[in-house]
Scaffold this active site. Sequence first.
Site: not given
Ligand SMILES: NC(=O)c1ccc[n+]([C@@H]2O[C@H](COP(=O)([O-])OP(=O)(O)OC[C@H]3O[C@@H](n4cnc5c(N)ncnc54)[C@H](O)[C@@H]3O)[C@@H](O)[C@H]2O)c1
Length: 313
Positions: A72, A99, A159, A172, A176
């Site tokens: 974690d 990320n 974000s 959230y 961010k």
């Molecule tokens: N998907 C989107 O459109 C979107 C939009 C705005 C921002 N984001 C940002 O992009 C990033 C990736 O998002 P995503 O959509 O790929 O999310 P996702 O949930 O598909 O992937 C996130 C990954 O982070 C890992 N994770 C979370 N907390 C953790 C921790 N404490 N230690 C280790 N691993 C951890 C999870 O296991 C997961 O594999 C994030 O920061 C999210 O806030 C995504």
Amino acid sequence: MNSGPRLEGRVAVVTGGARGIGAAISTRLVSDGAAVVIADSGVNISGNDADPAVAPTFAAGLGERAVAHAEDMSVPAAAAAVVELAMERFGGLDIVVNNAAILRDAFIFKGSGADWEAVIRNNLSGPYHLLAAATPVMREQARAGRGGGHWGRIVNIVSTAGFVGNYGQAPYAAAKGGLLSLTRIAALDMARSGVTSNAVAPFARTRVTEMIVPANEAQERYKARAMKVPANHVADFVGWLCSEDARDVTGQLFGVRGRELMLFSQADAKHTTVCADSRWSHDGLTEIVNARFRGHFADLATDLERFNTEPDV
Ligand SMILES: NC(=O)c1ccc[n+]([C@@H]2O[C@H](COP(=O)([O-])OP(=O)(O)OC[C@H]3O[C@@H](n4cnc5c(N)ncnc54)[C@H](O)[C@@H]3O)[C@@H](O)[C@H]2O)c1
């Protein structure tokens, strides 16, 4: 150093690097020649039910230049351990991509303090601890001339929720927003070591977009559009930020939505007014606010409203 692949000899840590956008970034960095520590605990969107097999399975698919770390990343000791792993396995640490994130959405009048703490710890304190562990190493490497000297990259995945916002995303969005501030401070603090620090607000189809529950037709359209956007453009741009051509790009806030690349403005005084008297009078304030500011107030359009246009994919 760059006669071969652009990032040959560079070592990266990508948190949340085994799924979604993080997986696309890890894949891109490996294909650019970097070695990557994939720091992903395999949690669900709320940050629970960790599956420690997620990161090792994904890393194994990327080959010898990828290694998994399944702890974690919100725990300070995990940040130190991940930096140590990068040093021991690959001999240094040049790129940090923060990320990993979780979501626990609720209207501010319904959310719990425990959810607030969990999201801030995961999405803001986690990145801080990793930077606190990585930056002394990056400074030392810069002094020692590693890889040509004065080289390093920090990319924080933020974000638009953090500066535009949505209903029900207090922890959230606050995390961010904080991560954007942390990006700027890291850019300032690390400038002398040649380490850049930038923020990228991504849009991409992941399990996070899949779980959007539309409350009306406009939101249905938003979700359908969001589901068309692949993560690879975000990864390509992060790869570019890590390249030589981005060596003087720092302290910036970018957005990537499919083929759309955005450079966002950052806070500045839109209008300034100086009081003629030594104290504000109540009526004077009413007059000044109405005359000088009212027509320029920021609107409260949400993320889902502002970015509800057809994406270029
Ligand atoms: N998907 C989107 O459109 C979107 C939009 C705005 C921002 N984001 C940002 O992009 C990033 C990736 O998002 P995503 O959509 O790929 O999310 P996702 O949930 O598909 O992937 C996130 C990954 O982070 C890992 N994770 C979370 N907390 C953790 C921790 N404490 N230690 C280790 N691993 C951890 C999870 O296991 C997961 O594999 C994030 O920061 C999210 O806030 C995504």
